[in-house]
Design a protein around this motif. Structure first.
Motif, PDB file in Angstrom:
ATOM      1  N   MET A 280       0.851  -1.172   0.000  1.00 22.62           N
ATOM      2  CA  MET A 280       0.000   0.000   0.000  1.00 22.62           C
ATOM      3  C   MET A 280       0.898   1.236   0.000  1.00 22.62           C
ATOM      4  N   ALA A 281       0.705   2.097  -0.985  1.00 21.69           N
ATOM      5  CA  ALA A 281       1.470   3.336  -1.092  1.00 21.69           C
ATOM      6  C   ALA A 281       0.647   4.509  -0.580  1.00 21.69           C
ATOM      7  N   LYS A 282       1.343   5.524  -0.106  1.00 23.55           N
ATOM      8  CA  LYS A 282       0.703   6.773   0.286  1.00 23.55           C
ATOM      9  C   LYS A 282       0.751   7.683  -0.937  1.00 23.55           C
TER      10      LYS A 282
ATOM     11  N   ALA B 118       3.946   8.557  -3.751  1.00 23.06           N
ATOM     12  CA  ALA B 118       3.533   8.702  -5.153  1.00 23.06           C
ATOM     13  C   ALA B 118       2.555   9.869  -5.215  1.00 23.06           C
ATOM     14  N   ALA B 119       2.269  10.320  -6.434  1.00 25.01           N
ATOM     15  CA  ALA B 119       1.333  11.440  -6.583  1.00 25.01           C
ATOM     16  C   ALA B 119       0.537  11.303  -7.870  1.00 25.01           C
ATOM     17  N   ILE B 120      -0.694  11.781  -7.803  1.00 25.10           N
ATOM     18  CA  ILE B 120      -1.547  11.925  -8.987  1.00 25.10           C
ATOM     19  C   ILE B 120      -1.879  13.407  -9.088  1.00 25.10           C
TER      20      ILE B 120
ATOM     21  N   LEU C 295       1.887   0.669  -8.909  1.00 23.44           N
ATOM     22  CA  LEU C 295       2.495   1.013  -7.621  1.00 23.44           C
ATOM     23  C   LEU C 295       2.622  -0.211  -6.731  1.00 23.44           C
ATOM     24  N   GLU C 296       1.666  -1.129  -6.835  1.00 18.86           N
ATOM     25  CA  GLU C 296       1.712  -2.345  -6.031  1.00 18.86           C
ATOM     26  C   GLU C 296       2.973  -3.145  -6.364  1.00 18.86           C
TER      27      GLU C 296
ATOM     28  N   PHE D 200      -8.299   1.146  -4.831  1.00 24.94           N
ATOM     29  CA  PHE D 200      -7.231   0.289  -5.334  1.00 24.94           C
ATOM     30  C   PHE D 200      -6.203  -0.044  -4.269  1.00 24.94           C
ATOM     31  N   GLY D 201      -6.576   0.142  -3.008  1.00 23.75           N
ATOM     32  CA  GLY D 201      -5.783  -0.353  -1.892  1.00 23.75           C
ATOM     33  C   GLY D 201      -4.647   0.543  -1.432  1.00 23.75           C
ATOM     34  N   HIS D 202      -4.678   1.806  -1.788  1.00 23.43           N
ATOM     35  CA  HIS D 202      -3.630   2.721  -1.357  1.00 23.43           C
ATOM     36  C   HIS D 202      -4.217   3.767  -0.421  1.00 23.43           C
TER      37      HIS D 202
END
Length: 148
Positions: free
Chosen positions: A1-3, A84-86, A144-145, A21-23
């Protein structure tokens, strides 16, 4: 899991997609809630204490208006925590309004400068673009996973 930092940080749609999606989405809703529920906080609707502009000095110079420094006292720690970033360019106001153009510029700059996976998309203007938009976000989050 990413932040994952979401931009605009007020976008409930992005926050929901990231969580589905689990983040962990990093946006303003949770940080503002934590901020205003702090014991001793008694300045709504301003939602800012006199200490916030001082805390914001870590991310913005003293010459920068106090409102930007105050906002950065909330967003700065989230950017530092992000893995990570969107980033959505030119979003519709109903998608998530950030409210301050100069804070937006500083925040986008910080996100682009940080060495982390980043997805940048233009806000969709048609149904077809919307489908592609969500698919790109889904693909980014799935990838990312694998990087974890």
């Amino acid at each position: 899991m990413a932040k994952v930092f979401i931009y605009p940080a007020t976008s409930l749609i992005l926050s929901d997609l990231v969580a589905r999606f689990g983040h962990q989405p990093l946006g303003s809703a949770i940080s503002i809630r934590e901020h205003i529920q702090t014991p001793g906080f008694d300045s709504p609707p301003i939602q800012m204490t006199s200490d916030d502009p001082q805390k914001g000095l870590k991310w913005a110079a003293v010459e920068v208006p106090s409102g930007i420094r105050g906002r950065m006292s909330l967003y700065g720690p989230l950017v530092e925590e992000a893995e990570a970033a969107i980033i959505i360019d030119e979003p519709d106001l109903s998608f998530g309004c950030m409210g301050c153009a100069r804070t937006n510029e500083l925040l986008a700059f910080m996100l682009r400068e940080k060495d982390m996976p980043r997805l940048e998309l233009r806000y969709p203007t048609s149904k077809e673009e919307g489908v592609t938009f969500v698919a790109a976000i889904k693909e980014f989050l799935k990838n990312l996973e694998g990087q974890q």
